[in-house]
Design a protein around this motif. Structure first.
Motif, PDB file in Angstrom:
ATOM      1  N   ALA A  51       0.899  -1.119  -0.140  1.00 55.63           N
ATOM      2  CA  ALA A  51       0.085   0.089   0.050  1.00 55.63           C
ATOM      3  C   ALA A  51       0.936   1.418   0.189  1.00 55.63           C
ATOM      4  N   LEU A  52       1.795   1.351   0.641  1.00 54.98           N
ATOM      5  CA  LEU A  52       2.802   2.370   0.956  1.00 54.98           C
ATOM      6  C   LEU A  52       3.531   2.588  -0.682  1.00 54.98           C
ATOM      7  N   PHE A  53       3.899   1.552  -1.174  1.00 50.37           N
ATOM      8  CA  PHE A  53       4.640   1.496  -2.427  1.00 50.37           C
ATOM      9  C   PHE A  53       3.781   2.076  -3.535  1.00 50.37           C
ATOM     10  N   SER A  54       2.470   1.702  -3.414  1.00 47.50           N
ATOM     11  CA  SER A  54       1.250   2.126  -4.188  1.00 47.50           C
ATOM     12  C   SER A  54       1.100   3.823  -4.357  1.00 47.50           C
ATOM     13  N   ALA A  55       1.009   4.105  -2.942  1.00 49.57           N
ATOM     14  CA  ALA A  55       0.828   5.498  -2.821  1.00 49.57           C
ATOM     15  C   ALA A  55       1.900   6.321  -3.271  1.00 49.57           C
ATOM     16  N   MET A  56       3.255   5.905  -2.945  1.00 48.58           N
ATOM     17  CA  MET A  56       4.453   6.456  -3.540  1.00 48.58           C
ATOM     18  C   MET A  56       4.343   6.646  -4.900  1.00 48.58           C
ATOM     19  N   LEU A  57       4.017   5.642  -5.669  1.00 46.87           N
ATOM     20  CA  LEU A  57       4.244   5.563  -6.878  1.00 46.87           C
ATOM     21  C   LEU A  57       3.035   6.490  -7.683  1.00 46.87           C
ATOM     22  N   LEU A  59       2.016   9.011  -6.149  1.00 51.12           N
ATOM     23  CA  LEU A  59       2.363  10.362  -5.766  1.00 51.12           C
ATOM     24  C   LEU A  59       3.266  10.745  -6.930  1.00 51.12           C
ATOM     25  N   TYR A  60       4.273  10.084  -7.125  1.00 51.23           N
ATOM     26  CA  TYR A  60       5.334  10.359  -8.227  1.00 51.23           C
ATOM     27  C   TYR A  60       4.732  10.652  -9.550  1.00 51.23           C
ATOM     28  N   TYR A  61       3.393   9.731  -9.860  1.00 48.94           N
ATOM     29  CA  TYR A  61       2.705  10.317 -11.191  1.00 48.94           C
ATOM     30  C   TYR A  61       2.103  11.539 -10.997  1.00 48.94           C
ATOM     31  N   ALA A  62       1.431  11.764  -9.837  1.00 48.55           N
ATOM     32  CA  ALA A  62       0.707  13.133  -9.676  1.00 48.55           C
ATOM     33  C   ALA A  62       1.570  14.363  -9.918  1.00 48.55           C
ATOM     34  N   TYR A  63       2.863  14.155  -9.373  1.00 46.84           N
ATOM     35  CA  TYR A  63       3.822  15.159  -9.275  1.00 46.84           C
ATOM     36  C   TYR A  63       4.168  15.454 -10.816  1.00 46.84           C
ATOM     37  N   LEU A  64       4.389  14.462 -11.853  1.00 46.01           N
ATOM     38  CA  LEU A  64       4.715  14.740 -13.091  1.00 46.01           C
ATOM     39  C   LEU A  64       3.388  15.213 -13.904  1.00 46.01           C
ATOM     40  N   LYS A  65       2.284  14.897 -13.590  1.00 42.14           N
ATOM     41  CA  LYS A  65       1.210  15.432 -14.200  1.00 42.14           C
ATOM     42  C   LYS A  65       0.749  16.740 -13.669  1.00 42.14           C
ATOM     43  N   ALA A  66       0.248  17.406 -14.550  1.00 42.94           N
ATOM     44  CA  ALA A  66      -0.343  19.051 -14.125  1.00 42.94           C
ATOM     45  C   ALA A  66      -1.651  18.779 -13.692  1.00 42.94           C
ATOM     46  N   ASN A  67      -1.910  19.583 -12.878  1.00 45.60           N
ATOM     47  CA  ASN A  67      -3.473  19.677 -12.125  1.00 45.60           C
ATOM     48  C   ASN A  67      -3.871  18.532 -11.552  1.00 45.60           C
ATOM     49  N   ALA A  68      -3.233  17.825 -10.876  1.00 42.15           N
ATOM     50  CA  ALA A  68      -3.445  16.567 -10.185  1.00 42.15           C
ATOM     51  C   ALA A  68      -3.461  16.911  -8.577  1.00 42.15           C
ATOM     52  N   PHE A  69      -3.944  18.065  -8.086  1.00 43.80           N
ATOM     53  CA  PHE A  69      -3.831  17.986  -6.686  1.00 43.80           C
ATOM     54  C   PHE A  69      -4.583  17.202  -5.842  1.00 43.80           C
ATOM     55  N   MET A  70      -5.886  16.435  -6.499  1.00 44.36           N
ATOM     56  CA  MET A  70      -6.269  15.692  -5.648  1.00 44.36           C
ATOM     57  C   MET A  70      -5.834  14.221  -5.441  1.00 44.36           C
ATOM     58  N   GLY A 114      13.096   3.586  -6.484  1.00 45.60           N
ATOM     59  CA  GLY A 114      14.245   4.285  -6.961  1.00 45.60           C
ATOM     60  C   GLY A 114      14.754   4.013  -8.140  1.00 45.60           C
ATOM     61  N   LEU A 115      14.498   2.896  -8.593  1.00 47.45           N
ATOM     62  CA  LEU A 115      14.892   2.558  -9.811  1.00 47.45           C
ATOM     63  C   LEU A 115      13.834   2.981 -10.948  1.00 47.45           C
ATOM     64  N   ILE A 116      12.631   2.993 -10.765  1.00 43.23           N
ATOM     65  CA  ILE A 116      11.543   3.522 -11.514  1.00 43.23           C
ATOM     66  C   ILE A 116      11.705   4.916 -11.704  1.00 43.23           C
ATOM     67  N   ARG A 128       5.919  11.554 -22.506  1.00 42.61           N
ATOM     68  CA  ARG A 128       6.243  10.156 -22.608  1.00 42.61           C
ATOM     69  C   ARG A 128       6.544   9.478 -21.199  1.00 42.61           C
ATOM     70  N   ARG A 129       7.312  10.532 -20.408  1.00 47.04           N
ATOM     71  CA  ARG A 129       7.561   9.905 -19.007  1.00 47.04           C
ATOM     72  C   ARG A 129       6.287   9.787 -18.237  1.00 47.04           C
ATOM     73  N   ILE A 130       5.494  10.697 -18.402  1.00 45.36           N
ATOM     74  CA  ILE A 130       4.042  10.495 -17.857  1.00 45.36           C
ATOM     75  C   ILE A 130       3.217   9.440 -18.014  1.00 45.36           C
ATOM     76  N   ALA A 131       3.376   9.109 -19.500  1.00 41.36           N
ATOM     77  CA  ALA A 131       2.675   7.782 -20.137  1.00 41.36           C
ATOM     78  C   ALA A 131       3.520   6.649 -19.543  1.00 41.36           C
ATOM     79  N   VAL A 132       4.653   6.525 -19.436  1.00 41.62           N
ATOM     80  CA  VAL A 132       5.542   5.346 -18.866  1.00 41.62           C
ATOM     81  C   VAL A 132       4.965   5.241 -17.195  1.00 41.62           C
ATOM     82  N   VAL A 133       5.367   6.173 -16.499  1.00 37.33           N
ATOM     83  CA  VAL A 133       4.564   6.178 -15.129  1.00 37.33           C
ATOM     84  C   VAL A 133       3.147   5.657 -14.978  1.00 37.33           C
ATOM     85  N   GLY A 134       2.360   6.368 -15.803  1.00 40.99           N
ATOM     86  CA  GLY A 134       0.959   5.998 -15.813  1.00 40.99           C
ATOM     87  C   GLY A 134       0.705   4.470 -15.916  1.00 40.99           C
ATOM     88  N   TRP A 135       1.323   4.152 -16.886  1.00 44.06           N
ATOM     89  CA  TRP A 135       1.329   2.596 -17.308  1.00 44.06           C
ATOM     90  C   TRP A 135       1.745   1.700 -16.307  1.00 44.06           C
TER      91      TRP A 135
END
Length: 309
Positions: A51-57, A59-70, A114-116, A128-135
């Motif tokens: 669950a912690l890993f999923s939330a971290m991952l 959160l990283y995706y939301a940081y890369l994506k614009a307007n993802a405050f929620m 960290g590797l991701i 492309r980075r957003i798409a990779v992390v999103g997938w």
């Protein structure tokens, strides 16, 4: 651009945050039990690490994506809560459990994450980075959906919903609906798609609850005293040796089969002879080992982050 309207993402995002926070609080009774008994018993740390890993991952995706405050708010809360759960777990865990949990956090939560981050920054840029992390988030979420399958299998096998509370299944379903609508409204299908499976599993769990909760309340026919039930001859109960006493004697019988309801007749011996007393009809629930009874509590943290991505 929002598909369902300008304010729709805000509405569903807020509702998703509220419901997700409630689901994040679901393991609190588990940790209160651990605190009272000063032992982690059969509970495991793997679900909370995942669950912690999923939330971290996410959160990283939301940081890369614009307007993802929620997404940032709920997954920040998730990281804090799951971290507190793991710290609390480490306090009361055995030495071997502490070592295995520490290895899991080092190699999985920090190493894999960290590797991701490193690889996506080195080998991709911009959209492309957003798409990779999103997938990666979507695939990980779909894999985590294997968790409710074991709960569903347990319910069908035991024909008991004792370890699948309806309220939790309902909240998880509502949570999936909120995040699906949020993802659809902001045209983010990395969020919307996994929650389709979440909705399907949530509805399935509620249907199973309705089926087996009704079956649990069915009244079984009264057993004839001359019949044999679970290896017990009813007409031989009165012949068992007892001490002379006016008080009813307690007799230990073999455990009945799961979910059976048996109306037994107990006997007592008095100076006037043997009398029989009609006992109340009671439902017998299957007795499961501790590691099985803790299954659903272990799986709750796995399901939550899928709906919060």
């Amino acid at each position: 651009m929002a598909i369902l309207g300008t304010h729709t993402p805000i509405i569903f995002g807020l509702l998703g945050n509220i419901v997700s926070c409630l689901v994040y609080m679901a393991p609190l009774p588990t940790f209160y039990r651990i605190f009272k008994k000063k032992s982690t018993e059969g509970f495991q740390s793997i679900p909370y690490s995942v669950a912690l890993f999923s939330a971290m991952l996410t959160l990283y995706y939301a940081y890369l994506k614009a307007n993802a405050f929620m997404l940032i708010t709920i997954n920040s809360v998730g990281c804090v809560i799951e971290s507190l759960y793991l710290i609390f777990y480490m306090i009361y865990a055995t030495k071997s459990s502490k070592i295995s949990t520490a290895k899991l956090l080092i190699f999985f939560n920090f190493g894999a994450f960290g590797l991701i981050v490193v690889f996506t920054y080195l080998f991709s840029t911009g959209p492309r980075r957003i798409a990779v992390v999103g997938w990666i988030c979507a695939v990980f979420s779909v894999c985590v959906f294997a968790a409710p399958l074991s709960v569903i299998r347990l319910v069908i096998k035991t024909k008991s919903v004792e370890y699948m509370p309806f309220s939790l299944s309902f909240c998880l379903t509502i949570c999936a609906v909120m995040w699906f609508m949020y993802g659809l409204s902001v045209e983010d299908f990395y969020i919307a798609t996994p929650n389709i499976m979440g909705l399907a599993f949530g509805v399935t769990q509620m249907i199973l609850y309705l089926i087996y909760s009704k079956r649990r309340n069915e009244i079984m026919p009264v057993v004839d005293p001359k019949e044999e039930v679970n290896g017990i001859h009813m007409n031989s109960i009165a012949d068992l040796p007892r001490e002379n006493s006016d008080r009813p004697q307690q007799i230990n019988y073999p455990d009945p089969a799961p979910s059976d309801q048996i109306r037994l007749k107990t006997a007592r011996t008095t100076s006037k002879g043997t009398q029989t007393i009609q006992a109340e009809t009671k439902q017998v629930q299957p007795k499961l080992p501790a590691e099985v009874t803790n299954t659903y509590a272990n799986l709750v943290p796995l399901v939550q982050p899928v709906f919060a991505i």
